[in-house]
Design a protein around this motif. Structure first.
Motif, PDB file in Angstrom:
ATOM      1  N   CYS A  10      28.364  35.454  36.008  1.00  0.00           N
ATOM      2  CA  CYS A  10      29.269  34.346  35.683  1.00  0.00           C
ATOM      3  C   CYS A  10      28.461  33.186  35.091  1.00  0.00           C
ATOM      4  O   CYS A  10      27.442  32.787  35.655  1.00  0.00           O
ATOM      5  CB  CYS A  10      29.967  33.891  36.955  1.00  0.00           C
ATOM      6  N   CYS A  13      28.947  29.972  37.988  1.00  0.00           N
ATOM      7  CA  CYS A  13      28.400  30.009  39.356  1.00  0.00           C
ATOM      8  C   CYS A  13      27.324  31.097  39.517  1.00  0.00           C
ATOM      9  O   CYS A  13      26.731  31.223  40.580  1.00  0.00           O
ATOM     10  CB  CYS A  13      29.520  30.196  40.370  1.00  0.00           C
ATOM     11  N   CYS A  32      35.226  36.179  36.996  1.00  0.00           N
ATOM     12  CA  CYS A  32      34.279  36.052  38.104  1.00  0.00           C
ATOM     13  C   CYS A  32      35.034  36.181  39.431  1.00  0.00           C
ATOM     14  O   CYS A  32      36.059  35.530  39.634  1.00  0.00           O
ATOM     15  CB  CYS A  32      33.579  34.692  38.016  1.00  0.00           C
ATOM     16  N   CYS A  35      34.438  32.342  41.311  1.00  0.00           N
ATOM     17  CA  CYS A  35      35.058  31.082  40.854  1.00  0.00           C
ATOM     18  C   CYS A  35      36.264  31.300  39.941  1.00  0.00           C
ATOM     19  O   CYS A  35      36.902  30.335  39.525  1.00  0.00           O
ATOM     20  CB  CYS A  35      34.023  30.190  40.178  1.00  0.00           C
ATOM     21  N   ILE A  37      36.564  32.067  36.838  1.00  0.00           N
ATOM     22  CA  ILE A  37      36.500  31.768  35.400  1.00  0.00           C
ATOM     23  C   ILE A  37      36.498  33.090  34.612  1.00  0.00           C
ATOM     24  O   ILE A  37      35.974  34.102  35.079  1.00  0.00           O
ATOM     25  CB  ILE A  37      35.263  30.905  35.067  1.00  0.00           C
TER      26      ILE A  37
HETATM   27 ZN   LIG Z   1      31.813  32.234  38.814  1.00  0.00          ZN
END
Ligand SMILES: [Zn+2]
Length: 287
Positions: A10, A13, A32, A35, A37
């Motif tokens: 990711c 993160c 991800c 998180c 995204i």
């Molecule tokens: Zn992430």
């Protein structure tokens, strides 16, 4: 399907577990697991470089949407006015300059940063213009508000970009972000959601991933909403009928779907927005 791959970490993160979110023009977008995204891995970014987008920087196409965009920008400005009346503001990725123009007309001292597009709307206005990317921009002016409207999804190094924004903001300054929402109703019911825009977009957000990103970079989220305008929704929804070859069948199906579905959509739209399913996310976060 879960993918654990260090080449597919990711970009926010750095978690190494992701799942396939969607395939767009044979390019996989991963989500991800930590998180949420959405992002392209190295192979996806390589494939993306071979794609071409024709209309993105076309002013004649932009002009068709001008009134609609102006209304949206004025709404954003009225929200920002509650926090800051007339300070120094920075518009990053100003495009043709419509938002920067509106900010100027609303009494702000405006700086616009734009590497590609011609700033058509800023001709003759006292707006500071820098023809560069955020990465190479270094003018420090104690900005009270920084706007990233339809910009964040284009960045390749998001943590670096937000660190730069933080550095440019005055103490207590606010960053205003608008970006497409991949968790929207539009994404779920429209076959080809136009905001995947795989020719240009590298990152994809939902309200959770965007709030996570800002908190991770020590911003305090002070406002979060989702919305879309009817024109965008209808344009995307119409795409569902494009593959029906017979024009009369297409018309009948559209008539049936529109007469039943659209009134419900219009009634429940405010609830959908509140639940975070609008097509665009708008977030304000304080340094
Ligand atoms: Zn992430």
């Amino acid at each position: 399907m879960t993918k654990k791959d260090t080449d597919c970490r990711c970009p926010v993160c750095f978690f190494d577990q992701s799942q396939l979110l969607v395939l767009v023009r044979s390019i996989p977008i991963y989500q991800c697991q930590h998180c949420q995204i959405g992002y392209l891995d190295k192979r996806g970014l390589k494939k993306q470089r071979k794609l071409k987008s024709n209309t993105f920087y076309d002013f004649s196409q932009y002009l068709i949407q001008e009134e609609r965009l102006r209304r949206r920008f004025r709404k954003i400005i009225s929200l920002v006015k509650k926090i800051n009346q007339n300070g120094q503001v920075l518009d990053v990725g100003a495009g043709f300059g419509l938002l920067a123009r509106e900010l100027y007309l609303h009494g702000y001292q405006v700086t616009a940063v734009e590497p590609k597009s011609r700033l058509e709307y800023l001709k003759g206005l006292k707006v500071k213009i820098f023809r560069t990317s955020l990465e190479n921009f270094s003018k420090k002016d104690n900005y009270q508000v920084i706007f990233l409207i339809d910009v964040l999804e284009h960045f390749s190094n998001l943590n670096k970009a937000l660190a730069k924004i933080k550095d440019l903001l005055a103490d207590g300054g606010v960053v205003v972000i608008q970006t497409p929402n991949y968790r929207s109703l539009m994404t779920r019911i429209c076959r080809n959601w136009s905001w995947w825009f795989i020719e240009e977009h590298k990152l994809f957000f939902n309200p959770i991933s965007l709030a996570f990103l800002l908190k991770k970079n020590s911003f305090e989220v002070i406002h979060l909403e989702t919305y879309e305008d009817l024109f965008e929704f209808k344009k995307n929804f119409d795409g569902n009928f494009a593959s029906i070859k017979s024009s009369w069948l297409r018309k009948i199906l559209k008539l049936v779907v529109y007469s039943f579905f659209f009134p419900c959509y219009l009634v429940f739209r405010p609830i959908l927005y509140r639940l975070g399913f609008g097509g665009l996310i708008l977030i304000l976060a304080k340094k």
